[in-house]
Write a protein that holds these residues in place. Sequence first.
Motif, PDB file in Angstrom:
ATOM      1  N   SER A 177       0.840  -1.197   0.000  1.00 46.86           N
ATOM      2  CA  SER A 177       0.000   0.000   0.000  1.00 46.86           C
ATOM      3  C   SER A 177       0.870   1.240   0.000  1.00 46.86           C
ATOM      4  O   SER A 177       1.944   1.243   0.603  1.00 46.86           O
ATOM      5  N   CYS A 178       0.386   2.271  -0.664  1.00 43.27           N
ATOM      6  CA  CYS A 178       1.072   3.565  -0.679  1.00 43.27           C
ATOM      7  C   CYS A 178       0.036   4.627  -0.346  1.00 43.27           C
ATOM      8  O   CYS A 178      -0.848   4.903  -1.160  1.00 43.27           O
ATOM      9  N   ALA A 179       0.155   5.188   0.837  1.00 45.02           N
ATOM     10  CA  ALA A 179      -0.775   6.227   1.272  1.00 45.02           C
ATOM     11  C   ALA A 179      -0.184   7.590   0.965  1.00 45.02           C
ATOM     12  O   ALA A 179       0.933   7.899   1.374  1.00 45.02           O
ATOM     13  N   ALA A 180      -0.949   8.389   0.239  1.00 43.76           N
ATOM     14  CA  ALA A 180      -0.490   9.714  -0.165  1.00 43.76           C
ATOM     15  C   ALA A 180      -1.183  10.780   0.671  1.00 43.76           C
ATOM     16  O   ALA A 180      -2.409  10.745   0.836  1.00 43.76           O
ATOM     17  N   SER A 181      -0.394  11.701   1.177  1.00 44.88           N
ATOM     18  CA  SER A 181      -0.972  12.817   1.930  1.00 44.88           C
ATOM     19  C   SER A 181      -0.546  14.136   1.294  1.00 44.88           C
ATOM     20  O   SER A 181       0.504  14.229   0.660  1.00 44.88           O
ATOM     21  N   GLU A 182      -1.398  15.142   1.467  1.00 42.47           N
ATOM     22  CA  GLU A 182      -1.172  16.461   0.863  1.00 42.47           C
ATOM     23  C   GLU A 182      -0.986  16.355  -0.651  1.00 42.47           C
ATOM     24  O   GLU A 182      -0.239  17.133  -1.249  1.00 42.47           O
ATOM     25  N   PHE A 183      -1.654  15.382  -1.228  1.00 39.54           N
ATOM     26  CA  PHE A 183      -1.507  15.110  -2.670  1.00 39.54           C
ATOM     27  C   PHE A 183      -2.740  15.653  -3.357  1.00 39.54           C
ATOM     28  O   PHE A 183      -3.779  14.999  -3.413  1.00 39.54           O
ATOM     29  N   THR A 184      -2.606  16.851  -3.945  1.00 35.11           N
ATOM     30  CA  THR A 184      -3.778  17.539  -4.485  1.00 35.11           C
ATOM     31  C   THR A 184      -3.719  17.719  -5.997  1.00 35.11           C
ATOM     32  O   THR A 184      -4.396  18.567  -6.557  1.00 35.11           O
ATOM     33  N   PHE A 185      -2.919  16.962  -6.661  1.00 34.83           N
ATOM     34  CA  PHE A 185      -2.753  17.092  -8.099  1.00 34.83           C
ATOM     35  C   PHE A 185      -3.891  16.395  -8.840  1.00 34.83           C
ATOM     36  O   PHE A 185      -4.339  15.329  -8.447  1.00 34.83           O
ATOM     37  N   ASP A 186      -4.332  17.002  -9.921  1.00 38.04           N
ATOM     38  CA  ASP A 186      -5.407  16.408 -10.719  1.00 38.04           C
ATOM     39  C   ASP A 186      -4.866  15.369 -11.695  1.00 38.04           C
ATOM     40  O   ASP A 186      -5.484  14.336 -11.915  1.00 38.04           O
ATOM     41  N   ASP A 187      -3.732  15.665 -12.292  1.00 41.98           N
ATOM     42  CA  ASP A 187      -3.136  14.753 -13.267  1.00 41.98           C
ATOM     43  C   ASP A 187      -1.788  14.283 -12.735  1.00 41.98           C
ATOM     44  O   ASP A 187      -0.925  15.102 -12.409  1.00 41.98           O
ATOM     45  N   TYR A 188      -1.625  13.006 -12.682  1.00 40.54           N
ATOM     46  CA  TYR A 188      -0.388  12.453 -12.159  1.00 40.54           C
ATOM     47  C   TYR A 188      -0.257  11.001 -12.598  1.00 40.54           C
ATOM     48  O   TYR A 188      -1.228  10.368 -13.022  1.00 40.54           O
ATOM     49  N   ALA A 189       0.931  10.526 -12.519  1.00 45.48           N
ATOM     50  CA  ALA A 189       1.195   9.094 -12.642  1.00 45.48           C
ATOM     51  C   ALA A 189       1.804   8.666 -11.318  1.00 45.48           C
ATOM     52  O   ALA A 189       2.648   9.372 -10.755  1.00 45.48           O
ATOM     53  N   ILE A 190       1.366   7.552 -10.829  1.00 43.10           N
ATOM     54  CA  ILE A 190       1.873   7.053  -9.550  1.00 43.10           C
ATOM     55  C   ILE A 190       2.144   5.575  -9.703  1.00 43.10           C
ATOM     56  O   ILE A 190       1.444   4.881 -10.447  1.00 43.10           O
ATOM     57  N   GLY A 191       3.179   5.119  -9.056  1.00 47.16           N
ATOM     58  CA  GLY A 191       3.487   3.712  -9.243  1.00 47.16           C
ATOM     59  C   GLY A 191       4.534   3.183  -8.300  1.00 47.16           C
ATOM     60  O   GLY A 191       4.875   3.827  -7.307  1.00 47.16           O
ATOM     61  N   TRP A 192       5.009   2.023  -8.660  1.00 47.96           N
ATOM     62  CA  TRP A 192       5.919   1.271  -7.823  1.00 47.96           C
ATOM     63  C   TRP A 192       7.231   1.001  -8.541  1.00 47.96           C
ATOM     64  O   TRP A 192       7.230   0.627  -9.716  1.00 47.96           O
ATOM     65  N   PHE A 193       8.288   1.173  -7.796  1.00 46.87           N
ATOM     66  CA  PHE A 193       9.629   0.892  -8.276  1.00 46.87           C
ATOM     67  C   PHE A 193      10.276  -0.065  -7.286  1.00 46.87           C
ATOM     68  O   PHE A 193       9.834  -0.171  -6.146  1.00 46.87           O
ATOM     69  N   ARG A 194      11.308  -0.742  -7.725  1.00 44.96           N
ATOM     70  CA  ARG A 194      12.008  -1.617  -6.794  1.00 44.96           C
ATOM     71  C   ARG A 194      13.501  -1.582  -7.058  1.00 44.96           C
ATOM     72  O   ARG A 194      13.942  -1.294  -8.174  1.00 44.96           O
ATOM     73  N   GLN A 195      14.237  -1.862  -6.008  1.00 43.58           N
ATOM     74  CA  GLN A 195      15.685  -1.912  -6.134  1.00 43.58           C
ATOM     75  C   GLN A 195      16.200  -3.082  -5.322  1.00 43.58           C
ATOM     76  O   GLN A 195      16.046  -3.128  -4.097  1.00 43.58           O
ATOM     77  N   ALA A 196      16.799  -4.016  -6.034  1.00 46.11           N
ATOM     78  CA  ALA A 196      17.412  -5.173  -5.397  1.00 46.11           C
ATOM     79  C   ALA A 196      18.875  -4.854  -5.096  1.00 46.11           C
ATOM     80  O   ALA A 196      19.465  -3.984  -5.739  1.00 46.11           O
ATOM     81  N   PRO A 197      19.467  -5.547  -4.153  1.00 46.38           N
ATOM     82  CA  PRO A 197      20.881  -5.293  -3.818  1.00 46.38           C
ATOM     83  C   PRO A 197      21.773  -5.402  -5.045  1.00 46.38           C
ATOM     84  O   PRO A 197      21.698  -6.383  -5.792  1.00 46.38           O
ATOM     85  N   GLY A 198      22.586  -4.385  -5.266  1.00 44.75           N
ATOM     86  CA  GLY A 198      23.521  -4.394  -6.372  1.00 44.75           C
ATOM     87  C   GLY A 198      22.915  -4.110  -7.732  1.00 44.75           C
ATOM     88  O   GLY A 198      23.610  -4.205  -8.746  1.00 44.75           O
ATOM     89  N   LYS A 199      21.640  -3.777  -7.753  1.00 48.89           N
ATOM     90  CA  LYS A 199      20.978  -3.516  -9.042  1.00 48.89           C
ATOM     91  C   LYS A 199      20.401  -2.101  -9.072  1.00 48.89           C
ATOM     92  O   LYS A 199      20.200  -1.473  -8.033  1.00 48.89           O
ATOM     93  N   GLU A 200      20.139  -1.635 -10.263  1.00 49.55           N
ATOM     94  CA  GLU A 200      19.541  -0.330 -10.425  1.00 49.55           C
ATOM     95  C   GLU A 200      18.048  -0.379 -10.083  1.00 49.55           C
ATOM     96  O   GLU A 200      17.405  -1.419 -10.199  1.00 49.55           O
TER      97      GLU A 200
END
Length: 126
Positions: free
Chosen positions: A21-44
Amino acid sequence: EVQLVESGGGLVQAGGSLRLSCAASEFTFDDYAIGWFRQAPGKEREGVSCFSSSDGSTYYADSVKGRFTISSDNAKNTVYLQMNSLKPEDTAVYYCAADVEIAIATMCDSEFMDYWGKGTLVTVSS
């Protein structure tokens, strides 16, 4: 100040599921992209999945297609990542991020993100 706070990470066996889950606060934008990223050890850091508010379009990395699903609950200002059939290679710190300038789901790239959460660790054991 915009804040993105992730939760739901943990330790799971291969083949199992988790929901982030990703809870957003003070987020008042009408147009946006939101998503998930990941970083494993030693990787970008890599884009896993993004969602665009303007047209509802979504993006998934090839490595997670068919296993992960991104969704949102606008009433709760929360974005979710349902992760099924988890594999050891999914082990990483998962970050929630938002882009409020370009706001296109397919531009699911770290360089376009304006806001970041602190991350939640997902560990998949074999």
